[in-house]
Design a protein around this motif. Structure first.
Motif, short mmCIF file in Angstrom:
data_model
loop_
_atom_site.label_atom_id
_atom_site.label_comp_id
_atom_site.label_asym_id
_atom_site.label_seq_id
_atom_site.Cartn_x
_atom_site.Cartn_y
_atom_site.Cartn_z
N GLY A 140 -2.06 5.74 -2.98
CA GLY A 140 -0.90 5.60 -3.86
C GLY A 140 -1.25 5.85 -5.31
N ILE A 141 -2.43 5.43 -5.73
CA ILE A 141 -2.90 5.69 -7.09
C ILE A 141 -3.08 7.20 -7.28
CG2 ILE A 141 -4.81 5.40 -8.71
CD1 ILE A 141 -5.30 2.65 -7.41
N GLY A 148 -3.07 2.42 -11.77
CA GLY A 148 -4.52 2.50 -11.62
C GLY A 148 -5.27 1.47 -12.43
N ASP A 149 -4.55 0.59 -13.12
CA ASP A 149 -5.20 -0.36 -14.01
C ASP A 149 -5.24 -1.77 -13.43
OD1 ASP A 149 -2.47 -0.75 -14.11
OD2 ASP A 149 -2.41 -1.16 -16.27
N LEU A 150 -5.10 -1.90 -12.09
CA LEU A 150 -5.11 -3.21 -11.45
C LEU A 150 -6.37 -3.38 -10.61
CD1 LEU A 150 -1.39 -3.33 -10.22
CD2 LEU A 150 -2.35 -4.32 -12.32
N LEU A 189 5.85 -5.14 -4.36
CA LEU A 189 5.46 -3.74 -4.47
C LEU A 189 5.81 -3.15 -5.83
CD1 LEU A 189 4.07 -1.64 -2.68
CD2 LEU A 189 6.33 -0.87 -1.96
N ARG A 190 6.98 -3.52 -6.35
CA ARG A 190 7.39 -2.97 -7.64
C ARG A 190 6.39 -3.33 -8.74
NH1 ARG A 190 12.84 -1.27 -8.02
NH2 ARG A 190 12.87 -1.68 -10.25
N GLY A 191 5.71 -4.46 -8.57
CA GLY A 191 4.75 -4.89 -9.57
C GLY A 191 3.53 -4.00 -9.68
N ILE A 192 3.23 -3.23 -8.63
CA ILE A 192 2.06 -2.35 -8.69
C ILE A 192 2.46 -0.88 -8.84
CG2 ILE A 192 0.71 -3.96 -7.28
CD1 ILE A 192 0.94 -1.98 -4.96
N CYS A 193 3.77 -0.63 -8.92
CA CYS A 193 4.24 0.76 -9.02
C CYS A 193 4.22 1.28 -10.46
CB CYS A 193 5.68 0.87 -8.50
SG CYS A 193 5.80 0.98 -6.71
#
Length: 205
Positions: A140-141, A148-150, A189-193
């Motif tokens: 996904g990244i 990509g910053d998580l 999911l929205r939190g990592i999008c």
């Protein structure tokens, strides 16, 4: 085709029929409410035949859980093979899971806690899926849908923690299962999008 091959094929088909029939009954009525007699009667076979294949109801449940988990895994692998984007895979998996949830009574989840063999299998499947999930996040990244910053060692643990909270607090008894699943998937999911991922997710709803 040899006689042994025919017998083996018949036995395999009977295994599949037992598992499918039992899992539908467990989902609709709860596990404890469904007796081995009920399963045999629904299939039109003798209780003796059923017990020759499965010594206990937990053995039927155990095989059913593994079987349906395998189907989900194969479905995801097929989507990956077809070159679907991670958002397309999320949406297709989400719709598939919703279809499953519509036929499941909250009693099913209550009763699961009483079957240690099944709980152990579920935990083992979760552990085995972690690397696949980590690879999925990295994909996904790469596709530009996930940030990509998580720290993606932490993200799967957070998903697990939310799922554990839902089960331990029995939220499925207070709220509609579909709404719980939708909130779990899309809020988390929205939190990592990325912005691109959020737009793709919204367009897929």
């Amino acid at each position: 085709m040899s006689e042994n091959t025919i017998l083996t094929s018949h036995k395999q088909q009977l295994h599949e029929r037992i598992v499918e029939t039992a899992m539908k009954a467990f989902a609709a009525h709860g596990i404890r409410a469904v007796k081995m007699d009920d399963i045999a009667r629904r299939l039109g076979i003798s209780k003796r035949t059923l017990y020759e294949l499965y010594e206990t109801k937990e053995a039927v449940l155990h095989e059913g859980i593994i079987h349906y988990h395998s189907i989900r895994e194969q479905h995801i692998m097929q989507l990956l093979h077809e070159g679907k984007s991670v958002i397309e895979i999320v949406m297709e998996s989400y719709r598939q899971r919703l279809d499953e949830l519509r036929g499941i009574s909250p009693l099913f989840y209550d009763d699961l806690k009483k079957y240690p063999l099944v709980l152990k299998a579920l935990e083992e499947m979760k552990e085995a899926s972690r690397q696949q999930f980590a690879d999925f996040l990295q994909r996904g990244i790469h596709e530009g849908y996930f940030r990509g910053d998580l720290d993606y060692d932490i993200v799967p643990l957070m998903f697990d923690a939310i799922g554990h909270y839902i089960m331990s607090r029995e939220l499925y008894r207070q709220y509609d299962l579909e709404e719980i699943f939708k909130s779990l998937v899309f809020t988390s999911l929205r939190g990592i999008c990325t912005e691109k991922g959020t737009k793709a997710l919204d367009n897929g709803l």
